[in-house]
Design a protein around this motif. Sequence first.
Motif, short mmCIF file in Angstrom:
data_model
loop_
_atom_site.label_atom_id
_atom_site.label_comp_id
_atom_site.label_asym_id
_atom_site.label_seq_id
_atom_site.Cartn_x
_atom_site.Cartn_y
_atom_site.Cartn_z
N GLU A 198 -11.65 28.83 8.23
CA GLU A 198 -11.03 29.99 7.59
C GLU A 198 -9.68 30.31 8.23
O GLU A 198 -9.23 29.64 9.16
N SER A 199 -9.05 31.36 7.71
CA SER A 199 -7.70 31.72 8.14
C SER A 199 -7.65 33.17 8.61
O SER A 199 -8.48 34.00 8.20
N LEU A 200 -6.67 33.45 9.44
CA LEU A 200 -6.35 34.80 9.86
C LEU A 200 -4.84 34.90 10.03
O LEU A 200 -4.18 33.90 10.33
N ARG A 201 -4.32 36.11 9.85
CA ARG A 201 -2.91 36.35 10.12
C ARG A 201 -2.81 37.46 11.15
O ARG A 201 -3.29 38.58 10.91
N LEU A 202 -2.20 37.17 12.26
CA LEU A 202 -1.94 38.17 13.29
C LEU A 202 -0.55 38.75 13.10
O LEU A 202 0.36 38.07 12.64
N SER A 203 -0.41 40.01 13.46
CA SER A 203 0.87 40.69 13.39
C SER A 203 1.20 41.27 14.76
O SER A 203 0.30 41.62 15.53
N CYS A 204 2.47 41.38 15.03
CA CYS A 204 2.92 42.02 16.27
C CYS A 204 4.16 42.83 15.92
O CYS A 204 5.22 42.26 15.62
N ALA A 205 4.01 44.13 15.94
CA ALA A 205 5.10 45.03 15.59
C ALA A 205 5.74 45.61 16.83
O ALA A 205 5.04 46.06 17.74
N ALA A 206 7.05 45.60 16.86
CA ALA A 206 7.79 46.12 17.99
C ALA A 206 8.31 47.52 17.69
O ALA A 206 8.71 47.82 16.56
N SER A 207 8.30 48.35 18.69
CA SER A 207 8.86 49.70 18.56
C SER A 207 9.62 50.03 19.84
O SER A 207 9.48 49.36 20.86
N GLY A 208 10.40 51.07 19.77
CA GLY A 208 11.20 51.45 20.92
C GLY A 208 12.67 51.37 20.58
O GLY A 208 13.08 51.51 19.44
N ARG A 209 13.46 51.07 21.58
CA ARG A 209 14.89 51.00 21.33
C ARG A 209 15.19 49.80 20.43
O ARG A 209 14.33 48.99 20.16
N THR A 210 16.42 49.72 20.00
CA THR A 210 16.81 48.66 19.08
C THR A 210 16.27 47.32 19.55
O THR A 210 16.51 46.90 20.67
N PHE A 211 15.54 46.70 18.67
CA PHE A 211 14.80 45.49 19.04
C PHE A 211 15.54 44.26 18.56
O PHE A 211 15.66 44.03 17.36
#
Length: 124
Positions: free
Chosen positions: A15-28
Amino acid sequence: VQLQASGGGLVQAGESLRLSCAASGRTFSPYVMGWFRQAPGKEREFVTYIRWSGGTTYYVDSVKDRFTIFTDNAKSTVYLQMNNLKPEDTAVYYCASSAVWRSSLRTSYGYDYWGQGTLVTVSS
């Protein structure tokens, strides 16, 4: 900079999965974003990275042709699409960012910021 990883879960082999990684804070605007994983009782290992500008990628051999890393720069998010998952892919997956190019980008030492990890479990 804070990185928030998500998307892990329990799936069956193939099977499949999609991971996400969101950045926050100062200008990335990192140089690269990477994914690492750590299986139970093992050291953290490099999986893949992508240049934030230009999209150049690098994969460890064990995930080539199965995993794809890509970004949505407007959302400051990096994704890891994992297809044809295998039990040996079971691990906590971590995202990380590096502000500059380093010769150590395929090791943990090459990164400045880390997400908290998301667990992927693949049953046989």
